[in-house]
Scaffold this active site. Structure first.
Site, PDB file in Angstrom:
ATOM      1  N   HIS A 115     -47.092   4.196  22.911  1.00 46.66           N
ATOM      2  CA  HIS A 115     -46.309   4.959  21.935  1.00 46.66           C
ATOM      3  C   HIS A 115     -45.141   5.705  22.573  1.00 46.66           C
ATOM      4  O   HIS A 115     -44.228   6.149  21.877  1.00 46.66           O
ATOM      5  CB  HIS A 115     -47.207   5.912  21.136  1.00 46.66           C
ATOM      6  CG  HIS A 115     -47.656   7.132  21.883  1.00 46.66           C
ATOM      7  ND1 HIS A 115     -48.880   7.234  22.495  1.00 46.66           N
ATOM      8  CD2 HIS A 115     -47.044   8.318  22.100  1.00 46.66           C
ATOM      9  CE1 HIS A 115     -49.006   8.433  23.057  1.00 46.66           C
ATOM     10  NE2 HIS A 115     -47.904   9.108  22.836  1.00 46.66           N
ATOM     11  N   ASP A 145     -53.115   1.479  23.479  1.00 45.88           N
ATOM     12  CA  ASP A 145     -51.988   2.374  23.692  1.00 45.88           C
ATOM     13  C   ASP A 145     -51.573   2.405  25.159  1.00 45.88           C
ATOM     14  O   ASP A 145     -51.223   3.461  25.701  1.00 45.88           O
ATOM     15  CB  ASP A 145     -52.311   3.794  23.202  1.00 45.88           C
ATOM     16  CG  ASP A 145     -51.057   4.658  23.048  1.00 45.88           C
ATOM     17  OD1 ASP A 145     -49.968   4.079  22.894  1.00 45.88           O
ATOM     18  OD2 ASP A 145     -51.177   5.895  23.106  1.00 45.88           O
ATOM     19  N   SER A 218     -47.849  12.695  27.251  1.00 41.35           N
ATOM     20  CA  SER A 218     -48.376  11.366  26.947  1.00 41.35           C
ATOM     21  C   SER A 218     -47.985  10.365  28.026  1.00 41.35           C
ATOM     22  O   SER A 218     -46.822  10.279  28.431  1.00 41.35           O
ATOM     23  CB  SER A 218     -47.840  10.885  25.595  1.00 41.35           C
ATOM     24  OG  SER A 218     -48.370  11.636  24.542  1.00 41.35           O
TER      25      SER A 218
END
Length: 478
Positions: A115, A145, A218
């Site tokens: 992402h 992911d 992230s």
């Protein structure tokens, strides 16, 4: 006034010495992260992306309608929305995102989250020495992911990889990343839980921690106290938009398996059983004769899938796979997804109260999740309208309806009156295929089974709604 004795002074000295020893022991028990950070930071990178978007043609100084947004978001957009002249029709806007990553090989392979770089037209990797390099996207795996990037370089600093299986709940962990763009920020915490499953993430047994993770973290690494990467920081659970003590990391074992497959073939192959499963709660466990809530309940079997070919049936409860127990239903996708197509698997199942073994040859997970389109339900079929204790009127399914729903039998709910059916949320158009562990083939049989349902005991029912099947439970009062 009496003078303190030597014994009194000795006792006081001993107490002070003991307090000092306790304080020293306490300070020694607290972890020191300085060496870990010094050694690991050079291999942690900042990742920024640019995505070109078509011109919105916004008029000069015109703002979008923000009235429908909550006050917090409306204030944010009003404060940050550019108010200058709108771009011309031949120009493009650029959307930017920020994240983290880490170098896993001296020649420049970098791991991050999917992402972080999704839909990016340009990916820049900034190293610890502030140099920036354009990155090539090797491959991504949205289901976990994980994304693998490649930058040009030699003898680049790399992280040490650990074993996420050896992580223990309660041990210290540390994250390095770029929250809100603040490069190489360090946060620490402990492992809160392992093997967590999040909504829409069936193939990752997440590591839950209380490490502070925020936008920009992230894709960054999660370290153990040995300075080894044990996970990729991926998600947080929040109701405020900020960190609330619940963060989740992808186990490095999962990420490296994905990375190796992306490097070799550009995509990831996973095992597939071809079933829809659901959690076994206390009431379902009672209705299926289980000692405790455990396992994965098979709510649907895909036609011609591996499970169907092996003889797995709707209503089976899978308790283990290849000797590994299925405590929560989410354990099954993790185990199956780790196998390759063609692998053999042995399933321990409970069927009609009896334990048995089902051997299955695992298939390959389709590119897109299998979906069963129930189609429209017609109005044909004779309704069974007499009282069946459930408070529903049902009708036999036509051959066309069975074909649409891909079910061998069942009854169509035509009407729901006051009663147990209404209380558990049944609706006209639902199809009941099983009641009290019995396959339903006709409206008459449904009524006969309903007449003999036990009272004050959990009873299971399998319902198909819009092509999706699930088991529900209810109790009939005395």
């Amino acid at each position: 006034m009496s003078i303190p004795s030597l014994k009194h002074y000795l006792s006081l000295f001993a107490a002070v010495l003991m307090l000092g020893q306790m304080a020293s022991a306490h300070s020694e028990a607290l972890p020191d992260f300085t060496t870990l950070v010094e050694q690991a930071s050079p291999a942690v990178v900042n990742i920024s992306t640019t995505q070109k978007l078509p011109d919105r043609g916004v008029a000069d100084a015109q703002m979008p309608d923000l009235e429908g947004l909550p006050p917090m978001f409306r204030e944010f957009f009003e404060r940050n929305m550019p108010r200058g002249r709108a771009p011309r029709g031949d120009r493009q806007r650029e959307a930017q995102s920020l994240g983290s990553g880490f170098i896993i090989s001296p020649d420049g392979y970098v791991l991050t989250n999917n992402h972080v770089i999704q839909d990016a037209d340009e990916i820049l990797v900034r190293l610890s020495d502030r140099s920036e390099l354009k990155a090539k996207l090797v491959g991504t795996d949205p289901r976990t992911d994980v994304a693998l990037l490649k930058i040009d370089g030699k003898n680049l600093p790399t992280v040490k990889l650990g074993d996420s299986d050896k992580l223990k709940v309660g041990e210290w962990v540390l994250a390095i990343g770029s929250p809100f763009g603040f490069d190489h920020s360090v946060t620490k915490g402990i492992v809160s839980a392992k093997g967590r499953t999040l909504p829409n993430d069936s193939y990752v047994p997440f590591i839950q921690t209380d490490v502070a993770i925020n936008p920009g973290n992230s894709g960054g690494p999660l370290f153990n106290m040995a300075g080894e990467v044990v996970g990729i920081n991926s998600q947080i659970f929040t109701r405020s938009g900020g960190f609330m003590g619940l963060s989740f990391a992808i186990p490095i074992d999962v990420a490296m398996d994905v990375s190796d497959q992306l490097k070799k073939g550009g995509k990831v192959d996973r095992g597939w059983l071809g079933v829809v499963i659901q959690e076994v709660n206390r009431d379902l466990a009672e209705s299926f004769g289980l000692d405790k809530p455990a396992g994965a309940l098979v709510a649907q079997v895909m036609p011609d899938g591996p499970a169907a070919k092996a003889g797995l049936q709707v209503g089976d409860v899978i308790l283990s796979m290849n000797g590994q127990p299925i405590v929560m239903s989410a354990d099954l996708p993790h185990l199956v997804g780790g196998l390759k197509a063609g692998a053999k698997a042995s399933l321990e199942v409970v069927r009609e109260g009896k334990h048995r073994t089902v051997d299955v040859t695992v298939g390959a997970l389709p590119d897109e999740d299998a979906d069963v389109d129930g189609g429209s339900i017609g109005e044909d079929g004779q309704a069974q309208r007499d009282s069946n204790r459930m408070g529903v009127s049902v009708a036999d399914l036509t051959a066309e309806q069975k074909k649409q729903l891909e079910v061998p039998g069942g009854v169509l709910i035509k009407d729901v009156q006051d009663g147990p059916a209404a209380l558990i949320g049944l609706q006209p158009g639902d199809v009941i295929t099983h009641l009290n562990n019995q396959a339903i083939t006709s409206a008459k049989q449904f009524t006969d089974v309903a007449k003999n349902l036990p009272k004050n005991r959990s009873v299971s029912m399998r319902v198909v709604r819009q092509g999706r099947a699930s088991f529900i439970t209810f109790k009939l009062p005395e």
